[in-house]
Design an enzyme around this catalytic site. Structure first.
Site, PDB file in Angstrom:
ATOM      1  N   THR A 100       0.825  -1.217   0.000  1.00  0.00           N
ATOM      2  CA  THR A 100       0.000   0.000   0.000  1.00  0.00           C
ATOM      3  C   THR A 100       0.855   1.261   0.000  1.00  0.00           C
ATOM      4  O   THR A 100       0.665   2.154  -0.831  1.00  0.00           O
ATOM      5  CB  THR A 100      -0.916  -0.013   1.241  1.00  0.00           C
ATOM      6  N   ILE A 101       1.802   1.325   0.916  1.00  0.00           N
ATOM      7  CA  ILE A 101       2.653   2.526   1.018  1.00  0.00           C
ATOM      8  C   ILE A 101       3.792   2.463   0.020  1.00  0.00           C
ATOM      9  O   ILE A 101       4.091   3.443  -0.676  1.00  0.00           O
ATOM     10  CB  ILE A 101       3.188   2.683   2.460  1.00  0.00           C
ATOM     11  N   GLY A 151       4.716   2.089  11.426  1.00  0.00           N
ATOM     12  CA  GLY A 151       4.444   0.879  12.209  1.00  0.00           C
ATOM     13  C   GLY A 151       5.643   0.411  13.005  1.00  0.00           C
ATOM     14  O   GLY A 151       5.541  -0.520  13.805  1.00  0.00           O
ATOM     15  N   CYS A 201       0.238   7.757   9.588  1.00  0.00           N
ATOM     16  CA  CYS A 201      -0.621   8.730   8.918  1.00  0.00           C
ATOM     17  C   CYS A 201      -1.292   9.656   9.917  1.00  0.00           C
ATOM     18  O   CYS A 201      -1.405  10.860   9.688  1.00  0.00           O
ATOM     19  CB  CYS A 201      -1.684   7.984   8.129  1.00  0.00           C
ATOM     20  N   ASN A 202      -1.765   9.090  11.031  1.00  0.00           N
ATOM     21  CA  ASN A 202      -2.445   9.931  12.025  1.00  0.00           C
ATOM     22  C   ASN A 202      -1.467  10.897  12.691  1.00  0.00           C
ATOM     23  O   ASN A 202      -1.788  12.079  12.856  1.00  0.00           O
ATOM     24  CB  ASN A 202      -3.119   9.063  13.089  1.00  0.00           C
ATOM     25  N   HIS A 236      -1.401   7.585  20.160  1.00  0.00           N
ATOM     26  CA  HIS A 236      -1.165   8.641  19.181  1.00  0.00           C
ATOM     27  C   HIS A 236      -0.508   9.860  19.811  1.00  0.00           C
ATOM     28  O   HIS A 236       0.401  10.460  19.229  1.00  0.00           O
ATOM     29  CB  HIS A 236      -2.487   9.030  18.512  1.00  0.00           C
ATOM     30  N   GLY A 237      -0.951  10.240  21.001  1.00  0.00           N
ATOM     31  CA  GLY A 237      -0.359  11.394  21.684  1.00  0.00           C
ATOM     32  C   GLY A 237       1.138  11.221  21.894  1.00  0.00           C
ATOM     33  O   GLY A 237       1.938  12.046  21.427  1.00  0.00           O
ATOM     34  N   HIS A 291      -9.347   8.306   7.846  1.00  0.00           N
ATOM     35  CA  HIS A 291      -9.558   8.560   9.277  1.00  0.00           C
ATOM     36  C   HIS A 291     -10.227   9.928   9.429  1.00  0.00           C
ATOM     37  O   HIS A 291     -10.141  10.778   8.530  1.00  0.00           O
ATOM     38  CB  HIS A 291      -8.210   8.652   9.999  1.00  0.00           C
TER      39      HIS A 291
END
Ligand SMILES: NC(=O)C1=CN([C@@H]2O[C@H](COP(=O)(O)OP(=O)(O)OC[C@H]3O[C@@H](n4cnc5c(N)ncnc54)[C@H](O)[C@@H]3O)[C@@H](O)[C@H]2O)C=CC1
Ligand SMILES: O=C(OP(=O)(O)O)[C@H](O)COP(=O)(O)O
Length: 355
Positions: free
Chosen positions: A11-12, A110, A140-141, A194-195, A220
């Site tokens: 995908t990437i 990842g 991405c996020n 995520h933070g 997202h």
């Protein structure tokens, strides 16, 4: 020319390989695949030299009528930089191979932040990558959150960010993922990872995030609240964000009410694979209450890290400044969608390698 190989053509990886080919200062040395699937066929049709990621499987390619240029070690030797876009955890395992051949590598989100010299978002910490051996383009996020925080931090100061991430369950091609019919606190622990991942880019930013997974695949969605150190007007925030090439303010006139229409819009504009490299911020959602900024933004998980990989290649080799690299990348990919609704229309799809 910077010679770049891509190890892990999924995908990437396939998107980054196409983006490398569009750059005037880069040469794609080839891509490494584990098996001769439809993506390998596409790479051959594009003229990308194909390498066996797992040497023991080389015969599978020969049996499928695909000529290999060599094995992954040959790709590493032929490259100045390797972009590793293998599944989470494999990139870290590959680092030993890259170090053996003294070939710097760019890993993806990842992988663990502990496995790399620096995590990377071009708009936030470009210079940190110069001379590094292993750089991680964050997920991405994290990319989307860091790109948004950069101008807010610089212009107003950020006291605290609180973000709810409505996460797609899996990419469209990941048919083994879900949920199919549920809404999951994911991760159920609060705050989410995520933070802390944003803090690998901005160590001093106070940010808490929570994650929810939903039966969606396209993009997202972030519900963002940032407490600023000053009180700008909505118009000032809107101007600040629209000045950022990788932040697209989705105008009300577009009639785009969700991620489905965002992707339809991307496909209608001719974007390869319907990719959206930009954060997509709903212009109507931008609100300021005292010091508190609120907005919604959508992130195309398959695409927003692609320009970041290109800039990480230049940053690592120290060949361009942050401003120049981002400008070259944006121009060559066609990043920036405001012009479709405002001002002189300009190209929003990639240049070909020839032009
Ligand atoms: N898909 C997404 O939404 C995003 C993924 N990422 C990150 O990008 C990385 C790659 O993810 P995807 O492209 O989605 O995965 P993917 O599964 O689509 O592609 C990975 C590719 O690597 C190949 N591969 C497996 N083992 C290999 C090995 N030992 N050597 C070479 N190739 C190997 C697979 O066959 C596949 O073609 C991961 O770290 C992921 O967390 C980051 C942002 C968004
Ligand atoms: O959402 C992502 O990562 P993140 O939510 O952990 O930041 C990336 O798109 C990777 O997604 P995945 O790990 O759910 O495939």
């Amino acid at each position: 020319m910077i010679r770049v190989g891509v190890n892990g053509y999924g995908t990437i990886g396939k998107r980054v390989a196409d983006a490398i080919r569009a750059q005037p200062d880069m040469k794609l040395t080839g891509v490494a695949k584990t098996r001769p699937n439809y993506e390998a066929e596409a790479a051959v049709r594009k003229g990308y030299p194909l390498y066996a990621a797992i040497p023991e499987r080389s015969d599978q390619f020969t049996d499928a009528g695909i000529d290999l240029a060599g094995e992954v070690e040959d790709l590493i030797i032929a490259s100045d930089v390797i972009v590793d876009a293998t599944p989470s955890g494999v990139g870290e395992a590959n680092c030993e191979l890259y170090e053996t051949y003294d070939t710097p590598a760019i890993l993806q989100g990842g992988e663990s932040a502990d496995a790399v010299d620096t995590s990377f978002v071009a708009r936030a910490n470009y210079d940190k990558a110069e001379g590094a051996d292993i750089v991680r383009v964050v997920s991405c996020n994290t990319t989307g959150l860091s790109r948004l925080l950069a101008p807010l931090q610089e212009e107003y100061g950020v006291e605290k960010a609180r973000v709810t991430l409505i996460r797609r369950g899996g990419d469209p091609g990941q048919v083994d993922r879900g949920p199919i019919n549920d809404i999951l606190p994911d991760p159920v622990t609060v705050p989410s990872h995520h933070g802390p991942d944003v803090k690998t880019i901005y160590p001093d930013v106070d940010i808490d995030t929570v994650g929810v997974k939903v039966p969606a695949t396209l993009m997202h969605l972030h519900s963002v609240n940032v407490t600023l150190a000053s009180q700008p007007t909505v118009a000032e925030v809107r101007q600040l964000l629209s000045d950022e090439s990788r932040l697209f303010l989705v105008p009300e006139v577009a009639g785009i009410d969700g991620t489905g229409k965002l992707k339809e819009f991307a496909m209608d504009t001719g974007r390869p694979r319907g990719d959206l490299w930009e954060n997509c911020i709903w212009d109507e959602s931008i609100a300021v209450e005292g010091n508190d900024l609120y907005l919604f933004q959508s992130i195309h998980q398959e695409a927003d890290v692609v320009p970041e990989n290109i800039d990480a290649i230049r940053a690592l080799t120290g060949r361009e400044t942050q401003e120049d690299s981002m400008a070259i990348t944006d121009d060559r990919l066609g990043v920036g969608l405001e012009s479709l609704f405002d001002g002189p229309r300009r190209r929003v799809v990639p240049h070909s390698a020839d032009d």
